[in-house]
Design an enzyme around this catalytic site. Structure first.
Site, mmCIF file in Angstrom:
data_model
loop_
_atom_site.group_PDB
_atom_site.id
_atom_site.type_symbol
_atom_site.label_atom_id
_atom_site.label_comp_id
_atom_site.label_asym_id
_atom_site.label_seq_id
_atom_site.Cartn_x
_atom_site.Cartn_y
_atom_site.Cartn_z
ATOM 1 N N GLN A 17 0.781 -1.251 0.000
ATOM 2 C CA GLN A 17 0.000 0.000 0.000
ATOM 3 C C GLN A 17 0.807 1.291 0.000
ATOM 4 O OE1 GLN A 17 -3.445 2.345 2.553
ATOM 5 N NE2 GLN A 17 -2.972 0.289 3.159
ATOM 6 N N ARG A 38 7.200 -9.178 -10.244
ATOM 7 C CA ARG A 38 7.850 -10.475 -10.447
ATOM 8 C C ARG A 38 7.001 -11.342 -11.384
ATOM 9 N NH1 ARG A 38 9.679 -13.495 -5.118
ATOM 10 N NH2 ARG A 38 8.320 -11.874 -4.311
ATOM 11 N N PHE A 97 10.525 -2.012 -0.566
ATOM 12 C CA PHE A 97 10.885 -3.364 -0.161
ATOM 13 C C PHE A 97 11.346 -3.352 1.293
ATOM 14 C CE2 PHE A 97 12.049 -4.017 -4.805
ATOM 15 C CZ PHE A 97 10.936 -4.790 -5.062
ATOM 16 N N ARG A 104 20.485 -6.352 -1.998
ATOM 17 C CA ARG A 104 20.708 -7.782 -2.249
ATOM 18 C C ARG A 104 20.522 -8.113 -3.726
ATOM 19 N NH1 ARG A 104 18.271 -8.108 2.813
ATOM 20 N NH2 ARG A 104 16.176 -8.458 2.024
ATOM 21 N N LYS A 136 10.758 -5.245 9.238
ATOM 22 C CA LYS A 136 9.665 -5.134 8.259
ATOM 23 C C LYS A 136 8.498 -4.484 8.992
ATOM 24 C CE LYS A 136 10.734 -9.002 5.287
ATOM 25 N NZ LYS A 136 10.238 -10.114 4.504
ATOM 26 N N VAL A 137 7.826 -3.608 8.336
ATOM 27 C CA VAL A 137 6.780 -2.861 9.043
ATOM 28 C C VAL A 137 5.497 -2.765 8.223
ATOM 29 C CG1 VAL A 137 6.166 -0.544 9.860
ATOM 30 C CG2 VAL A 137 8.354 -1.531 10.499
ATOM 31 N N TYR A 138 4.388 -2.985 8.903
ATOM 32 C CA TYR A 138 3.067 -2.800 8.296
ATOM 33 C C TYR A 138 2.340 -1.651 9.006
ATOM 34 C CZ TYR A 138 3.743 -7.219 5.859
ATOM 35 O OH TYR A 138 4.225 -8.209 5.042
ATOM 36 N N GLU A 139 1.229 -1.266 8.397
ATOM 37 C CA GLU A 139 0.435 -0.119 8.848
ATOM 38 C C GLU A 139 0.323 0.032 10.380
ATOM 39 O OE1 GLU A 139 -1.369 2.371 7.140
ATOM 40 O OE2 GLU A 139 -1.809 3.084 9.149
ATOM 41 N N ASP A 168 0.628 3.799 5.977
ATOM 42 C CA ASP A 168 0.875 3.425 4.588
ATOM 43 C C ASP A 168 0.583 4.583 3.633
ATOM 44 O OD1 ASP A 168 1.765 0.858 4.970
ATOM 45 O OD2 ASP A 168 -0.198 -0.050 4.824
ATOM 46 N N GLY A 247 -7.936 20.965 19.095
ATOM 47 C CA GLY A 247 -7.519 22.345 18.883
ATOM 48 C C GLY A 247 -7.815 23.304 20.016
ATOM 49 N N GLY A 248 -8.295 22.792 21.134
ATOM 50 C CA GLY A 248 -8.547 23.688 22.254
ATOM 51 C C GLY A 248 -10.003 24.119 22.354
ATOM 52 N N GLN A 249 -10.783 23.850 21.327
ATOM 53 C CA GLN A 249 -12.215 24.144 21.381
ATOM 54 C C GLN A 249 -12.913 22.834 21.718
ATOM 55 O OE1 GLN A 249 -13.438 27.191 20.982
ATOM 56 N NE2 GLN A 249 -11.626 28.198 20.145
HETATM 57 N N1 COA Z 1 12.123 -9.892 -9.222
HETATM 58 C C1 COA Z 1 12.780 -10.678 -8.358
HETATM 59 N N2 COA Z 1 12.652 -10.554 -7.017
HETATM 60 C C2 COA Z 1 11.788 -9.625 -6.556
HETATM 61 C C3 COA Z 1 11.064 -8.774 -7.420
HETATM 62 C C4 COA Z 1 11.258 -8.952 -8.815
HETATM 63 N N3 COA Z 1 10.608 -8.197 -9.689
HETATM 64 N N4 COA Z 1 10.297 -7.972 -6.657
HETATM 65 C C5 COA Z 1 10.527 -8.288 -5.374
HETATM 66 N N5 COA Z 1 11.430 -9.282 -5.312
HETATM 67 C C6 COA Z 1 11.979 -9.910 -4.091
HETATM 68 C C7 COA Z 1 12.744 -8.948 -3.234
HETATM 69 O O1 COA Z 1 14.005 -8.714 -3.763
HETATM 70 C C8 COA Z 1 12.770 -9.698 -1.916
HETATM 71 O O2 COA Z 1 13.751 -10.688 -1.980
HETATM 72 P P1 COA Z 1 14.847 -10.962 -0.815
HETATM 73 O O3 COA Z 1 14.051 -11.094 0.439
HETATM 74 O O4 COA Z 1 15.484 -12.235 -1.254
HETATM 75 O O5 COA Z 1 15.763 -9.822 -0.781
HETATM 76 C C9 COA Z 1 11.421 -10.421 -1.918
HETATM 77 O O6 COA Z 1 10.938 -10.333 -3.271
HETATM 78 C C10 COA Z 1 10.355 -9.898 -0.992
HETATM 79 O O7 COA Z 1 10.457 -8.524 -0.732
HETATM 80 P P2 COA Z 1 10.010 -7.951 0.686
HETATM 81 O O8 COA Z 1 9.953 -6.477 0.574
HETATM 82 O O9 COA Z 1 10.879 -8.526 1.756
HETATM 83 O O10 COA Z 1 8.515 -8.506 0.819
HETATM 84 P P3 COA Z 1 7.767 -9.089 2.107
HETATM 85 O O11 COA Z 1 6.431 -9.519 1.616
HETATM 86 O O12 COA Z 1 8.570 -10.119 2.806
HETATM 87 O O13 COA Z 1 7.621 -7.848 3.100
HETATM 88 C C11 COA Z 1 6.865 -5.628 3.706
HETATM 89 C C12 COA Z 1 6.603 -6.906 2.887
HETATM 90 C C13 COA Z 1 5.825 -4.633 3.305
HETATM 91 C C14 COA Z 1 6.737 -5.946 5.190
HETATM 92 C C15 COA Z 1 8.279 -5.112 3.416
HETATM 93 O O14 COA Z 1 8.433 -4.962 2.028
HETATM 94 C C16 COA Z 1 8.610 -3.809 4.110
HETATM 95 O O15 COA Z 1 8.886 -3.765 5.316
HETATM 96 N N6 COA Z 1 8.607 -2.709 3.367
HETATM 97 C C17 COA Z 1 8.967 -1.407 3.858
HETATM 98 C C18 COA Z 1 7.886 -0.802 4.694
HETATM 99 C C19 COA Z 1 6.573 -0.742 3.995
HETATM 100 O O16 COA Z 1 6.415 -0.177 2.945
HETATM 101 N N7 COA Z 1 5.564 -1.301 4.679
HETATM 102 C C20 COA Z 1 4.188 -1.115 4.324
HETATM 103 C C21 COA Z 1 3.730 -1.854 3.196
HETATM 104 S S1 COA Z 1 2.082 -1.342 2.861
#
Ligand code: COA
Length: 416
Positions: A17, A38, A97, A104, A136-139, A168, A247-249
């Site tokens: 997102q 991918r 990512f 990597r 790794k972080v989600y919403e 997000d 806002g204080g109101q």
């Molecule tokens: N071709 C080949 N590999 C690809 C690719 C492509 N086109 N697109 C993605 N990949 C690979 C990445 O290189 C990664 O590989 P690696 O782990 O071997 O380095 C893998 O796919 C997965 O990427 P990742 O970002 O780790 O996905 P995830 O599903 O494990 O994690 C999140 C998801 C959102 C938690 C993570 O991406 C993250 O923390 N992002 C930053 C914060 C963020 O935006 N969070 C909110 C998301 S709404």
């Protein structure tokens, strides 16, 4: 006249997102957004929260309008070769990512600069440099770590996450501003630069007033918080303020006619000091206008429960829209609590394109949120999201100048 960002090519490596929100905005402003996915997999959200089997989810379609999709395995040798060409051709690269994923793959910021010194490289991570930078972080994690959850909810209840996706979509918005600013800077410097937004930082920026209150606490109670009026002492951190206005109101959410059966029959009501006399007239308490216990804002602070109780006795006799109709001409700030069902049917939002119906070849028509930012010379027409790899051939041919034999060879190698 073309769109504001026409001619700007975005290499969109985003998923889920936060990143897609950013690139969707840039696409609406006219940038050519090339979403790299991918092969055979694509953005994970294509398959998440599906409402129709085997069809791109609304999660995906509502975050990826106006983009082109190219499939590319950026870990395969041939895929990397094509990726390098894309980096050369594009102005901006956006990714969210997990930390280190692009390194990597072999594409560090240094390497990207080598390939294209004019490249603006924008990324979203959960945390900035420091203790948690590798997470790794989600919403909801961002909402909690950014100070939103600890300051949201009822004073005596648990911390609450909000439905607004401030971690997000909020960070995506921040990043979009960073990118456009870097593009503007590049006009003068001729160079690209790195743009980084951490979700924790984005949330905290939106919770700025709560850090304000944290500091005010050192100099005494936060008088506009209901808990002050209720005689409940403050601790040493900004507390949850329920539905108090920031806002204080003084403001509260109050029941309206039909609340017994309709979960959204409520209004927000602010007793703004400047229109206090109007409030007194509306609720049938003209005597409060001059009464020492009610006339001045300071005097009212310890009586807010009583005052809002009386106001609610009045709002309960009206629908939330009637409250709006009566209070608006008197400059009393009120707001109906609108359900998503009501918003979906709202004629004004449809008219301005903030709520749009979009057609999709596999799912048919669906509703989406259009561009909330309106530019008079650069209208944002919402186009459906791309199917996985829908534009692969077109991009390899038209953007990268590959011929048919090269495209066939890349496919045979599994690079696209
Ligand atoms: N071709 C080949 N590999 C690809 C690719 C492509 N086109 N697109 C993605 N990949 C690979 C990445 O290189 C990664 O590989 P690696 O782990 O071997 O380095 C893998 O796919 C997965 O990427 P990742 O970002 O780790 O996905 P995830 O599903 O494990 O994690 C999140 C998801 C959102 C938690 C993570 O991406 C993250 O923390 N992002 C930053 C914060 C963020 O935006 N969070 C909110 C998301 S709404």
């Amino acid at each position: 006249m073309g769109k504001a960002l026409e001619g700007v090519k975005i290499l969109d490596m985003t998923h889920v997102q936060s990143g897609p929100t950013c690139t969707q905005l840039l696409a609406w402003f006219g940038a050519d957004v090339i979403k790299v996915e991918r092969p055979g997999v694509g953005d994970a959200t294509r398959g998440q929260l599906r409402d129709i089997p085997d069809v791109d989810s609304l999660y995906f379609t509502m975050l990826n309008h106006n983009k082109r999709s190219v499939t590319l395995n950026t870990k395969a040798d041939k895929g990397k070769e094509i990726f390098v060409k894309l980096i050369k051709e594009c102005d901006v690269m956006v990714e969210n990512f997990a930390p280190g994923a692009l390194d990597r793959m072999g594409f560090s910021w240094e390497r990207i600069q080598e390939i294209n010194p004019r490249m603006i490289y924008a990324s979203i991570k959960g945390f900035g440099p420091g203790e948690f930078e590798d997470c790794k972080v989600y919403e909801n994690v961002a909402q909690c770590a950014g100070g939103s959850a600890s300051t949201t909810g009822m004073r005596d209840g648990v911390p609450i996450v909000t439905g607004a996706q401030i971690g997000d979509s909020g960070t995506g918005l921040h990043l979009a501003l960073g990118i456009v600013t870097a593009l503007f800077h590049r006009e003068k410097s001729g160079r690209g630069q790195r743009v980084e937004c951490a979700m924790q930082d984005g949330v905290l920026n939106l919770c700025r007033v709560k850090l304000r209150d944290q500091q005010r606490l050192q100099h005494g109670p936060l008088k506009e918080y209901s808990q002050h009026g209720e005689g409940i002492p403050f601790g040493d951190a900004t507390p949850r303020a329920g539905n108090d206005s920031g806002g204080g109101q003084p403001g509260r959410i109050l029941k309206c006619k039909g609340w017994e059966t309709d979960p959204d029959a409520y209004t927000y009501f602010i007793t703004q000091a400047a229109v206090w006399k109007n409030v007194c007239d509306v609720i049938g308490k003209p005597e409060w206008k001059e009464h020492a216990d009610y006339a001045k804002p300071e005097a009212r602070l310890t009586r807010l429960n009583e005052i809002f109780g009386v106001i609610e006795d009045w709002t309960m006799t009206k629908t939330k829209f009637e409250v709006m109709e009566i209070c608006n001409p008197l400059n009393i700030p009120v707001g109906p609590i609108l359900s998503m069902k009501e918003i979906a049917a709202d004629r004004s939002l449809r008219k301005t394109g903030t709520v749009v119906e979009v057609d999709h070849p596999e799912r048919g028509p669906y509703l989406s949120v259009g561009n909330p930012i309106k530019l008079s010379d650069s209208p944002a027409d919402v186009e459906r999201s791309p199917l996985l790899g829908e534009h692969t051939d077109e991009i390899l041919r038209d953007v990268l100048g590959m011929n048919e034999d090269e495209i066939v060879a890349a496919k045979a190698e599994g690079a696209v």
